[in-house]
Design an enzyme around this catalytic site. Sequence first.
Site, mmCIF file in Angstrom:
data_model
loop_
_atom_site.group_PDB
_atom_site.id
_atom_site.type_symbol
_atom_site.label_atom_id
_atom_site.label_comp_id
_atom_site.label_asym_id
_atom_site.label_seq_id
_atom_site.Cartn_x
_atom_site.Cartn_y
_atom_site.Cartn_z
ATOM 1 N N SER A 1 -63.163 -21.207 -46.399
ATOM 2 C CA SER A 1 -62.669 -22.520 -46.846
ATOM 3 C C SER A 1 -63.790 -23.564 -46.749
ATOM 4 O O SER A 1 -64.768 -23.390 -46.005
ATOM 5 C CB SER A 1 -61.493 -22.956 -45.960
ATOM 6 O OG SER A 1 -61.873 -22.917 -44.596
ATOM 7 N N GLY B 1 -56.759 -22.563 -36.211
ATOM 8 C CA GLY B 1 -57.341 -22.446 -34.871
ATOM 9 C C GLY B 1 -57.384 -21.018 -34.349
ATOM 10 O O GLY B 1 -57.263 -20.771 -33.137
ATOM 11 N N LEU B 2 -57.503 -20.080 -35.288
ATOM 12 C CA LEU B 2 -57.721 -18.661 -34.931
ATOM 13 C C LEU B 2 -56.556 -18.025 -34.152
ATOM 14 O O LEU B 2 -56.772 -17.314 -33.169
ATOM 15 C CB LEU B 2 -59.009 -18.528 -34.106
ATOM 16 C CG LEU B 2 -60.188 -17.857 -34.757
ATOM 17 C CD1 LEU B 2 -61.403 -17.943 -33.838
ATOM 18 C CD2 LEU B 2 -59.901 -16.406 -35.070
ATOM 19 N N CYS C 1 -65.544 -19.915 -39.199
ATOM 20 C CA CYS C 1 -64.280 -20.572 -38.882
ATOM 21 C C CYS C 1 -64.569 -22.049 -38.608
ATOM 22 O O CYS C 1 -65.337 -22.385 -37.704
ATOM 23 C CB CYS C 1 -63.609 -19.951 -37.666
ATOM 24 S SG CYS C 1 -62.033 -20.787 -37.294
ATOM 25 N N LYS D 1 -56.346 -10.447 -39.961
ATOM 26 C CA LYS D 1 -56.639 -11.795 -39.474
ATOM 27 C C LYS D 1 -57.828 -11.712 -38.535
ATOM 28 O O LYS D 1 -57.927 -10.784 -37.718
ATOM 29 C CB LYS D 1 -55.413 -12.350 -38.714
ATOM 30 C CG LYS D 1 -55.688 -13.611 -37.909
ATOM 31 C CD LYS D 1 -56.052 -14.800 -38.792
ATOM 32 C CE LYS D 1 -56.485 -16.014 -37.966
ATOM 33 N NZ LYS D 1 -57.004 -17.093 -38.834
ATOM 34 N N GLY E 1 -58.089 -22.712 -52.272
ATOM 35 C CA GLY E 1 -57.339 -22.767 -53.531
ATOM 36 C C GLY E 1 -58.175 -23.212 -54.714
ATOM 37 O O GLY E 1 -59.412 -23.158 -54.692
ATOM 38 N N ASN F 1 -66.922 -12.829 -39.072
ATOM 39 C CA ASN F 1 -66.610 -14.154 -39.607
ATOM 40 C C ASN F 1 -67.449 -15.197 -38.899
ATOM 41 O O ASN F 1 -67.191 -15.530 -37.739
ATOM 42 C CB ASN F 1 -65.109 -14.430 -39.420
ATOM 43 C CG ASN F 1 -64.691 -15.780 -39.957
ATOM 44 O OD1 ASN F 1 -65.532 -16.579 -40.376
ATOM 45 N ND2 ASN F 1 -63.402 -16.038 -39.941
HETATM 46 O O1 LIG Z 1 -58.261 -21.789 -38.518
HETATM 47 C C1 LIG Z 1 -58.452 -20.555 -38.725
HETATM 48 O O2 LIG Z 1 -57.949 -19.629 -38.058
HETATM 49 C C2 LIG Z 1 -59.372 -20.259 -39.865
HETATM 50 N N1 LIG Z 1 -59.200 -21.011 -40.991
HETATM 51 C C3 LIG Z 1 -60.050 -20.891 -42.066
HETATM 52 O O3 LIG Z 1 -59.895 -21.583 -43.095
HETATM 53 N N2 LIG Z 1 -61.071 -19.995 -42.016
HETATM 54 C C4 LIG Z 1 -61.293 -19.219 -40.928
HETATM 55 O O4 LIG Z 1 -62.258 -18.407 -40.930
HETATM 56 C C5 LIG Z 1 -60.404 -19.354 -39.815
HETATM 57 I I1 LIG Z 1 -60.694 -18.116 -38.179
#
Ligand SMILES: O=C(O)c1[nH]c(=O)[nH]c(=O)c1I
Length: 310
Positions: free
Chosen positions: A193, A71-72, A129, A44, A220, A126
């Site tokens: 996403s 939200g990480l 997000c 994660k 998806g 990453n």
């Molecule tokens: O909300 C999240 O934790 C999250 N959710 C996502 O869809 N992609 C991301 O890179 C992350 I860091």
Amino acid sequence: SNLQVSINDINFNNPVLNAAGVRCQSTTELDAILASTAGGAVTKSATLQPRNGNETPRMQSLPFGSINSMGLPNYGFDYYLDYVINQQIAGNQNLILSIAGLSIAENLTMLRQIQASDYQGLVELNLSCPNVAGKSQVGYDFEAVADILAAAFTFFDGHLGLKLPPYFDLNQFDELSAILNQYPLTYVNSINSIGNGLAVDLDTETVVIKPKAGFGGIGGDYVKPTALANIRAFRLRLNPAIKIIGTGGISSGQDVFEHILCGADLVQIGTAFGPEGTPIFERVTDELETIMVAKGYRSLADFRGKLKII
Ligand SMILES: O=C(O)c1[nH]c(=O)[nH]c(=O)c1I
């Protein structure tokens, strides 16, 4: 058939991993991935300090995918660095350590700690997000991407990959590829996403997740065409030395085949891994092998990146 892949002398028995964020926050979840048929495991995305993440409900399955605004939530950078180093000591090289600092400074701090550690494996920065309120995705700010890479490569000499958001304009592929080709990146991972989508509950006439008034990242089946386009566009533009990890809309061997045909070296499964769990990795690799045998391909290199136009 031979499903093996090598990325900078790191050998994978098959190309199918989990995607950061789904069933990979705890060591128990990560151990389960490594104990499965998966070719490797991605942690994660970590921030320097542990985070609880956004309020719930923050993820919902949808008819053809998922929406999330997690939200990480994560146990903090040290937790994951310790894990990947312990796995390395145990002889496992197929880990990807994902980091997602809330600032350029936080990302550089984590990269410095990785540089100072014994970890020799893949690192996934990453930049995409979409779910931290008030924070726009670094991946959509090309100057910020250039700044972070310029700063990182003044000291970091490990295997650095970038997790990118989806792009939808061909000029963006041109402009960003020109930046990325200036750096010794190990790989680019497309896509994260599709940010800030919205899903509606017909009965209650409400949104389906609580954070950000219901706006969240879409994953998806919905996103596979966008994922394939991003993989193809970057493969056609990036130096061959920069590998590609394909993420987005994978739930079958056919989806994996399509990602690799477009240029992916490894692939990652997020949304579909949630409900199915670790059996998905054996199912999908078996389905991939069946397709390869039917087509007479003996290795992934036989068809990787060989999508034809008409
Ligand atoms: O909300 C999240 O934790 C999250 N959710 C996502 O869809 N992609 C991301 O890179 C992350 I860091």
